[in-house]
Scaffold this motif. Structure first.
Motif, PDB file in Angstrom:
ATOM      1  N   ARG A  77       0.839  -1.210   0.000  1.00 21.75           N
ATOM      2  CA  ARG A  77       0.000   0.000   0.000  1.00 21.75           C
ATOM      3  C   ARG A  77       0.875   1.262   0.000  1.00 21.75           C
ATOM      4  O   ARG A  77       0.395   2.371  -0.149  1.00 21.75           O
ATOM      5  CB  ARG A  77      -0.951  -0.002   1.193  1.00 21.75           C
ATOM      6  N   TYR A  78       2.168   1.058   0.214  1.00 22.37           N
ATOM      7  CA  TYR A  78       3.078   2.209   0.257  1.00 22.37           C
ATOM      8  C   TYR A  78       3.682   2.493  -1.106  1.00 22.37           C
ATOM      9  O   TYR A  78       3.561   1.681  -2.020  1.00 22.37           O
ATOM     10  CB  TYR A  78       4.209   1.918   1.246  1.00 22.37           C
ATOM     11  N   GLY A 105       9.672  12.304  -1.740  1.00 21.89           N
ATOM     12  CA  GLY A 105       8.297  12.158  -1.258  1.00 21.89           C
ATOM     13  C   GLY A 105       7.674  10.943  -1.901  1.00 21.89           C
ATOM     14  O   GLY A 105       8.277  10.322  -2.788  1.00 21.89           O
ATOM     15  N   GLY A 106       6.464  10.585  -1.454  1.00 20.64           N
ATOM     16  CA  GLY A 106       5.908   9.312  -1.864  1.00 20.64           C
ATOM     17  C   GLY A 106       4.667   9.392  -2.708  1.00 20.64           C
ATOM     18  O   GLY A 106       4.147  10.474  -3.017  1.00 20.64           O
ATOM     19  N   VAL A 107       4.207   8.207  -3.073  1.00 16.56           N
ATOM     20  CA  VAL A 107       2.891   8.048  -3.679  1.00 16.56           C
ATOM     21  C   VAL A 107       2.120   7.074  -2.797  1.00 16.56           C
ATOM     22  O   VAL A 107       2.643   6.558  -1.819  1.00 16.56           O
ATOM     23  CB  VAL A 107       2.977   7.542  -5.140  1.00 16.56           C
ATOM     24  N   ARG A 108       0.866   6.824  -3.152  1.00 18.57           N
ATOM     25  CA  ARG A 108       0.003   5.915  -2.397  1.00 18.57           C
ATOM     26  C   ARG A 108      -0.041   6.334  -0.916  1.00 18.57           C
ATOM     27  O   ARG A 108      -0.061   7.508  -0.605  1.00 18.57           O
ATOM     28  CB  ARG A 108       0.495   4.482  -2.556  1.00 18.57           C
ATOM     29  N   GLU A 109       0.015   5.330  -0.004  1.00 18.15           N
ATOM     30  CA  GLU A 109      -0.132   5.681   1.416  1.00 18.15           C
ATOM     31  C   GLU A 109       1.174   6.163   2.045  1.00 18.15           C
ATOM     32  O   GLU A 109       1.274   6.294   3.260  1.00 18.15           O
ATOM     33  CB  GLU A 109      -0.721   4.492   2.178  1.00 18.15           C
ATOM     34  N   SER A 110       2.173   6.406   1.220  1.00 19.57           N
ATOM     35  CA  SER A 110       3.389   7.039   1.737  1.00 19.57           C
ATOM     36  C   SER A 110       3.241   8.551   1.764  1.00 19.57           C
ATOM     37  O   SER A 110       4.173   9.252   2.178  1.00 19.57           O
ATOM     38  CB  SER A 110       4.599   6.635   0.891  1.00 19.57           C
TER      39      SER A 110
END
Ligand code: NAI
Length: 779
Positions: A416-417, A458-463
């Motif tokens: 999910r991350y 930085g992230g995508v999804r639940e990150s």
């Protein structure tokens, strides 16, 4: 240890860094700290001890901020902000530069204090945390200097609330404070309760730099203080920490009209192909998962090794693990230090102890007493195992094998991350084929855990969402100038013409490139200003949304199509719309009761031209990170974007939202203007004749308020935008907390769709994610 013993064992002797100066600094402060508000340290209040995790010794006592403290800090920041902004970028650059210089001057003191407080090896705080924090201030002094020239029309947000974690205490502070100050904001920052000391030393540095009072305010305390900041009268929240708290902050800020950036957890894959330089890949793993005891949001914590080399690679890895030195973090020859707090150590142990699957290997090196955890490798886990999915946030590597590059990508993305990923291969084709397919905000090729102030992170999804670092990171601390105008609700016209019609004039939904009847079978009458029936528009429900999202997901080929091809398709839409211009203009005039239909159609055609132009020109860049290699900040589509279209300009609004999104490679689900839906239902005939692949654009009609919650909570949607004249910001932002999707909502503000604010980079930015791919040049 005697010299003879050292020669016999050929082991490293202890080489502890002196802690005297850092401890003396604490004593000078009276060992008790208040907060740093309006340029002065407040008297210490009730609080808690801050301990050295390696020894358990109390280093200092910190104050738990009260509501009054937080209010005072916010008020000080508010009072200071106007003057700080008016100082101009060049004036602020001097202060940022002075802070960078002072951080450099006192770097040894910072490094030792950080290691005492956090337990990380001195080698890391000395060579990584503190130098990177300095670099952040130097680099952002430059952005301040260039702000007026390079970011014309951008303004500071105001007062920024910033909440940071304990894994990189000073570095996370620098990532938050430097861009905020550079862009003319003031801050109220809360360090993590376990590691507040370098933030307080930083406050002292701000004083030494002569920073105007109130520009930086630091309040200490636990999550309750974090919540007070989130709920305070601030103009932005920036948070780094756990996904769970990030989600709560998303909910708490929903509908408040303040920008939010979240840098959250991860379970980042570390992929080793059979043609990798295995020794380098093992060394990389030491940096990926044993750096900072694995307490790193982007730690390469999920090893994926190609099957053929797995036994050999694991053998090398275990041999390397046995050589890791665990112990006194102040010892310069120690590789693995203490876990930040016994609570965190117990959390790690509980997660590992609950696992009965696979094979667990612990590094052979002796483990000192106290808050330490051994470097651990758990192999042979199934993809669904909790340890393969949950963030452990400790020195624990889980491992699995794959057969083909496709399988590697699929396993890597099975999370999910989406914070980071690492790829090891000596084959440039393999590495550069896999890197763009990984769902991650940062990808390192043949390297790992590389960071720099110039390169967005930085992230995508639940990150989480938002970027820190680089030009891209500045967007999170500025806004366009000008005073926003209030949104005016646009209502449909009433009428009472009787049914049935001689000819059924019910439009359809447009899903997957085909006309579709609404699932519920309902439609509503659309009347003109004088109450005459023009036609009927279907009322979409959650099932229609599900179908539309599924169609959009299925059209993933659009995201990998060339930008040139996307441009051609958008030009073709423009051409076909222009050919039917007068018909659309008449329909718009009839629906809205206005006379601007022709103008609106012209503007819509022009807008399509604009984004056809942009499709292959909204470039990424190569960041100037200090590395022999390239750090490429690439623009990727978000994925599936759902948008509630503007109500007042039914055709232009839809086109203004659709075109930037599809130009950048997204697939869209558009909910047409609620009062005037028929321009959209005619528009899909244009799409049908313009070579738009089925599923790239899906069009629904119906009630914005009814459909918004389903869009916001849909787990397979990456972003939701709302330009509806019904203010749905709170609803959407709250719903989006589930899978932490991106939101772009109008917050009760209207936009002049016919003018310049109806198009441009703001839309392209929202339609893309920045992925930073680091590729070193090699030996
Ligand atoms: P956390 O997310 O609770 O703490 C991070 C910061 O948020 C701290 O300053 C804390 O005081 C503050 N905070 C806590 N609750 C808050 C709230 N309701 N509102 C506003 N601020 C709040 O992280 P924690 O409990 O220290 O660690 C738990 C787990 O989170 C770790 O095991 C790890 O998995 C993850 N984590 C991830 C980090 C990252 O960099 N992505 C950093 C720290 C933790």
């Amino acid at each position: 240890m005697t010299v003879k013993q050292i020669f016999d064992s050929m082991d490293y002797g202890p080489a502890p860094e002196a802690a005297g100066d850092a401890l003396a600094w604490l004593v000078d402060q009276g060992d008790r700290f208040g907060h740093f508000i309006d340029g002065v340290f407040t008297d210490p209040g009730d609080g808690f001890d801050s301990r050295n995790p390696a020894t358990g010794e109390v280093l200092a006592t910190l104050s738990q901020a009260t509501q009054a403290d937080v209010d005072a800090a916010v008020a000080a920041a508010r009072a200071a902000q106007g003057k700080w902004a008016r100082l101009g970028g060049r004036g602020r650059a001097r202060y940022l530069y002075a802070i960078a210089r002072l951080l450099q001057k006192h770097s040894r003191l910072f490094a030792v204090l950080e290691t005492l407080d956090n337990g990380k090896p001195i080698r890391e705080s000395r060579d990584i945390d503190i130098p990177l924090a300095q670099r952040h201030f130097y680099h952002h002094a430059g952005y301040a200097q260039l702000m007026e020239a390079e970011l014309p029309g951008r303004e500071p947000l105001g007062v920024c609330g910033q909440i940071i974690p304990w894994n990189f205490p000073l570095l996370m502070l620098a990532w938050k404070v430097a861009p905020a100050l550079a862009m003319g904001n003031t801050v109220v920052l809360k360090p993590a309760e376990w590691t507040s000391l370098t933030a307080l030393l930083f406050a002292d540095i701000c004083r030494q730099a002569g920073l105007p009072k109130g520009v930086v305010n630091i309040v200490t305390g636990d999550g309750a203080v974090g919540e007070m900041i989130v709920n305070a009268d601030v103009d932005k929240i920036a948070f780094t920490g756990s996904t769970e708290v990030g989600r709560r902050i998303r909910q708490a800020t929903a509908g408040r009209g303040i920008p939010l950036t979240l840098e959250l957890g991860g379970k980042s894959p570390y992929i080793v192909f059979e043609d990798a330089d295995l020794d380098s890949a093992v060394e990389g793993l030491v940096d990926a998962i044993w750096f900072n005891q694995g307490q790193v949001c982007c730690a390469g914590s999920r090893l994926l090794v190609q099957e053929g080399i797995a036994p050999r690679f694991h053998a090398k890895l275990r041999a390397r693990m046995d050589k890791l030195r665990i112990g006194d973090p102040l010892d310069k020859s120690v590789d693995v230090g203490a876990i930040v707090d016994p609570l965190q150590r117990n959390r790690i142990a509980a997660l590992v102890d609950a696992n009965a699957e696979g094979e667990t290997y612990r590094a052979a090196c002796p483990l000192p007493d106290g808050c330490f955890y051994p470097p651990t490798l758990i192999s042979g886990l199934s993809p669904a195992s909790p340890l393969m999915q949950e963030e452990i946030f400790g020195p624990v590597l889980v491992s699995s094998t794959f057969r083909t590059p496709d399988e590697a990508v699929q396993m890597a993305n099975n999370t999910r991350y989406g914070l980071a990923a690492t790829v090891w291969s000596e084959n440039i084709n393999t590495a550069l084929d896999v890197a763009p397919r990984l769902a991650a905000g940062v990808v390192w090729v043949n390297g790992t855990n590389l960071f720099d102030a110039a390169a967005p992170f930085g992230g995508v999804r639940e990150s989480g969402f938002g970027r820190e670092g680089g030009w891209e990171g500045l967007a999170a601390y500025t806004r366009p100038g000008g005073k926003p105008k209030a949104l005016k609700p646009v209502a449909a016209f009433d009428g009472d013409e009787a049914e049935p019609q001689p000819v059924d004039r019910t439009a359809k939904l447009y899903v997957g490139g085909k006309q579709a009847r609404p699932d519920g079978g309902y439609a509503r009458n659309v009347f003109d200003r004088r109450g005459r029936l023009i036609g009927q528009a279907p009322i979409a429900n959650r099932k229609d949304i599900r179908n539309a999202v599924e169609a959009a997901r299925g059209a993933s080929g659009w995201s990998s199509a060339t930008a040139h091809l996307r441009a051609q398709v958008i030009y073709y839409i423009a051409e076909n719309l222009a050919a039917r211009g007068s018909e659309f203009a008449a329909q718009i005039d009839r629906m809205t009761g206005g006379k601007s239909g022709a103008k609106e159609v012209d503007a819509a055609v022009a807008r399509l031209f604009t984004y056809a132009a942009w499709a292959d020109k909204f470039d990424g860049r190569v960041a100037q990170a200090p590395l022999r290699g390239v750090a490429m900040a690439l623009r990727e589509p978000c994925g599936v974007i759902c948008a509630l279209c503007p109500d007042d300009v039914p055709l232009l609004g839809l086109v203004s939202v659709m075109a930037p999104a599809i130009a950048m490679g997204n697939r869209v689900v558009l909910v047409a203007s609620e009062p005037f839906p028929l321009a959209a239902t005619d528009f899909y005939q244009v799409l049908d004749t313009s070579d738009v692949p089925g599923g790239v654009v899906n069009i629904l009609t119906g009630s914005h308020a009814d459909l918004a919650p389903t869009l916001a909570t849909h787990a397979d949607v990456e972003a939701v935008w709302s330009f509806s004249s019904t203010d749905l910001a709170a609803e959407i932002e709250r719903g989006a907390a589930g899978n932490l999707k991106r939101t772009w909502v109008n917050n009760g503000h209207s936009r002049d769709w016919l003018g310049a604010e109806g198009e441009g980079r703001e839309f392209l930015d929202a339609a893309t994610e920045v992925k930073t791919v680091w590729v070193p040049y090699g030996a």
